[in-house]
Motif scaffolding. Structure first.
Motif, PDB file in Angstrom:
ATOM      1  N   VAL A  18       0.852  -1.194   0.000  1.00 44.12           N
ATOM      2  CA  VAL A  18       0.000   0.000   0.000  1.00 44.12           C
ATOM      3  C   VAL A  18       0.886   1.242   0.000  1.00 44.12           C
ATOM      4  N   THR A  19       0.551   2.181  -0.875  1.00 41.13           N
ATOM      5  CA  THR A  19       1.287   3.444  -0.944  1.00 41.13           C
ATOM      6  C   THR A  19       0.351   4.578  -0.516  1.00 41.13           C
ATOM      7  N   PRO A  20       0.463   5.058   0.724  1.00 41.39           N
ATOM      8  CA  PRO A  20      -0.475   6.069   1.225  1.00 41.39           C
ATOM      9  C   PRO A  20      -0.078   7.510   0.897  1.00 41.39           C
ATOM     10  N   THR A  21       0.894   7.708   0.014  1.00 43.45           N
ATOM     11  CA  THR A  21       1.451   9.043  -0.229  1.00 43.45           C
ATOM     12  C   THR A  21       0.390  10.075  -0.572  1.00 43.45           C
ATOM     13  N   LYS A  22      -0.522   9.727  -1.491  1.00 44.68           N
ATOM     14  CA  LYS A  22      -1.523  10.701  -1.942  1.00 44.68           C
ATOM     15  C   LYS A  22      -2.393  11.167  -0.792  1.00 44.68           C
ATOM     16  N   TRP A  23      -2.849  10.235   0.046  1.00 48.64           N
ATOM     17  CA  TRP A  23      -3.745  10.595   1.146  1.00 48.64           C
ATOM     18  C   TRP A  23      -3.005  11.374   2.227  1.00 48.64           C
ATOM     19  N   VAL A  24      -1.745  11.049   2.447  1.00 47.38           N
ATOM     20  CA  VAL A  24      -0.949  11.793   3.425  1.00 47.38           C
ATOM     21  C   VAL A  24      -0.761  13.234   2.958  1.00 47.38           C
ATOM     22  N   ARG A  25      -0.521  13.417   1.665  1.00 49.11           N
ATOM     23  CA  ARG A  25      -0.338  14.772   1.129  1.00 49.11           C
ATOM     24  C   ARG A  25      -1.598  15.605   1.328  1.00 49.11           C
ATOM     25  N   ILE A  26      -2.766  15.018   1.045  1.00 53.04           N
ATOM     26  CA  ILE A  26      -4.024  15.748   1.221  1.00 53.04           C
ATOM     27  C   ILE A  26      -4.239  16.077   2.696  1.00 53.04           C
ATOM     28  N   TRP A  27      -3.924  15.121   3.567  1.00 50.71           N
ATOM     29  CA  TRP A  27      -4.048  15.369   5.019  1.00 50.71           C
ATOM     30  C   TRP A  27      -3.197  16.576   5.421  1.00 50.71           C
ATOM     31  N   ASN A  28      -1.948  16.614   4.985  1.00 52.93           N
ATOM     32  CA  ASN A  28      -1.047  17.706   5.364  1.00 52.93           C
ATOM     33  C   ASN A  28      -1.518  19.043   4.815  1.00 52.93           C
ATOM     34  N   GLU A  29      -2.212  19.024   3.687  1.00 55.01           N
ATOM     35  CA  GLU A  29      -2.745  20.267   3.127  1.00 55.01           C
ATOM     36  C   GLU A  29      -3.942  20.761   3.923  1.00 55.01           C
ATOM     37  N   ARG A  30      -4.783  19.842   4.359  1.00 50.86           N
ATOM     38  CA  ARG A  30      -6.025  20.228   5.036  1.00 50.86           C
ATOM     39  C   ARG A  30      -5.855  20.414   6.541  1.00 50.86           C
ATOM     40  N   LEU A  31      -4.972  19.612   7.143  1.00 46.05           N
ATOM     41  CA  LEU A  31      -4.784  19.683   8.589  1.00 46.05           C
ATOM     42  C   LEU A  31      -3.301  19.840   8.909  1.00 46.05           C
ATOM     43  N   PRO A  32      -2.700  20.945   8.525  1.00 44.57           N
ATOM     44  CA  PRO A  32      -1.259  21.112   8.759  1.00 44.57           C
ATOM     45  C   PRO A  32      -0.889  21.162  10.231  1.00 44.57           C
ATOM     46  N   GLU A  33      -1.876  21.459  11.088  1.00 47.56           N
ATOM     47  CA  GLU A  33      -1.579  21.548  12.520  1.00 47.56           C
ATOM     48  C   GLU A  33      -1.623  20.183  13.211  1.00 47.56           C
ATOM     49  N   VAL A  34      -2.044  19.143  12.481  1.00 46.44           N
ATOM     50  CA  VAL A  34      -2.127  17.797  13.056  1.00 46.44           C
ATOM     51  C   VAL A  34      -1.123  16.893  12.340  1.00 46.44           C
ATOM     52  N   PRO A  35       0.004  16.581  12.957  1.00 41.57           N
ATOM     53  CA  PRO A  35       1.004  15.728  12.297  1.00 41.57           C
ATOM     54  C   PRO A  35       0.486  14.313  12.099  1.00 41.57           C
ATOM     55  N   LEU A  36       0.808  13.733  10.938  1.00 45.48           N
ATOM     56  CA  LEU A  36       0.426  12.360  10.637  1.00 45.48           C
ATOM     57  C   LEU A  36       1.685  11.491  10.626  1.00 45.48           C
ATOM     58  N   THR A  37       1.664  10.424  11.413  1.00 48.68           N
ATOM     59  CA  THR A  37       2.793   9.500  11.505  1.00 48.68           C
ATOM     60  C   THR A  37       2.438   8.178  10.842  1.00 48.68           C
ATOM     61  N   LEU A  38       3.308   7.708   9.945  1.00 54.55           N
ATOM     62  CA  LEU A  38       3.087   6.439   9.266  1.00 54.55           C
ATOM     63  C   LEU A  38       3.701   5.292  10.071  1.00 54.55           C
ATOM     64  N   VAL A  39       2.962   4.191  10.147  1.00 54.51           N
ATOM     65  CA  VAL A  39       3.418   3.013  10.884  1.00 54.51           C
ATOM     66  C   VAL A  39       3.363   1.816   9.936  1.00 54.51           C
ATOM     67  N   ALA A  40       4.526   1.333   9.473  1.00 54.89           N
ATOM     68  CA  ALA A  40       4.578   0.151   8.617  1.00 54.89           C
ATOM     69  C   ALA A  40       4.370  -1.099   9.465  1.00 54.89           C
ATOM     70  N   VAL A  41       3.529  -2.023   8.969  1.00 55.04           N
ATOM     71  CA  VAL A  41       3.209  -3.217   9.752  1.00 55.04           C
ATOM     72  C   VAL A  41       2.961  -4.387   8.801  1.00 55.04           C
ATOM     73  N   PRO A  42       3.436  -5.591   9.131  1.00 47.58           N
ATOM     74  CA  PRO A  42       3.112  -6.768   8.317  1.00 47.58           C
ATOM     75  C   PRO A  42       1.605  -6.982   8.262  1.00 47.58           C
TER      76      PRO A  42
END
Length: 259
Positions: A18-42
């Motif tokens: 899964v490549t979440p890049t697109k959704w993370v980018r939109i999140w950072n544009e809309r909610l720049p005050e809320v940091p999003l942390t990615l967690v890779a998991v099997p």
């Protein structure tokens, strides 16, 4: 700092492929005050991570136990067979499960596909991971059937892949603990589902207004179009149209005589 003063944050888990890049980018544009942390998991550990509170939401592979997890299916992946570039199957555009009957097909322990009867001839031992199986394909030990995203993730110059018809498919879903559907989770659901920033979901609707009020509101602030009457009568006086008709000077500059 008290609990209420801790700044908000959002933890997003994702499984291999899964490549979440697109959704993370939109999140950072809309909610720049809320940091999003990615967690890779099997893939096999993703549901347990969500239940344990290790992430607020995550991209998982279905099926999962939905007893206490909510899940929104997002898309279904194409299933492919990974083969050496000099394999006979590399000469065709696609294959069927029956075409694999004479080949050794590897089934790693983390295989995301659910087979009733695995294709091909089984290997002596099952590889521990998909990455290990890819190495064995490169070594000429056998072939590997996986979702296309995993074939891309483990891409090698000496390997290629072809779509397989008749094989199980893997579905990707967004999941989160059912009892932890927070406002931030709802925000991310909206992003994944493609809601625009102006979406009215979760916002109080604008109260209805009487027709007269609405018409007045629509007309407020509009300027009258050129050449249209404003509804006011012209003032009569020395500068008015009628006043200027009498006593108008002729070409000589002298007043005309009145008969």
């Amino acid at each position: 700092m008290t609990v209420s003063e801790v700044p908000p944050a959002f933890r997003l888990a994702y499984v291999p492929g899964v490549t979440p890049t697109k959704w993370v980018r939109i999140w950072n544009e809309r909610l720049p005050e809320v940091p999003l942390t990615l967690v890779a998991v099997p893939a096999a550990e993703a549901p347990g991570l969500l239940r344990a509170g290790g992430a607020d939401a995550g991209f998982v592979r279905l099926p999962i136990d939905r007893t206490d997890l909510s899940a929104i299916p997002l898309y279904t992946e194409t299933t492919v067979v990974v083969i050496p570039k000099d394999h006979l199957m590399a000469a065709v555009d696609e294959v069927s499960v029956e075409d694999l009957a004479d080949d050794i097909v590897l089934h790693p322990l983390d295989d995301p596909l659910e087979w009733e009867n695995g294709p091909g001839r089984p290997a002596i031992e099952r590889p521990d991971t998909t990455a290990d199986a890819i190495e064995l394909v490169a070594a000429g030990v056998g072939l590997l059937v996986v979702p296309q995203s995993l074939a891309r993730l483990h891409h090698r110059k000496d390997l290629t892949y072809r779509p397989v018809h008749g094989a199980p498919e893997s579905r990707i879903a967004l999941s989160w603990p059912e009892d932890e559907t927070t406002d931030l989770v709802e925000e991310f659901i909206g992003i994944v589902r493609g809601r625009t920033v102006n979406s009215t979901r979760g916002r109080p609707p604008t109260p209805a207004q009487p027709k007269g009020k609405r018409a007045e509101a629509r007309g407020a602030g509009r300027k009258p179009a050129a050449g249209k009457s404003t509804g006011k009568s012209p003032q009569r006086g020395s500068g008015g149209t009628k006043a200027g008709k009498r006593g108008r000077p002729g070409k000589s500059g002298k007043p005309r005589r009145q008969s």
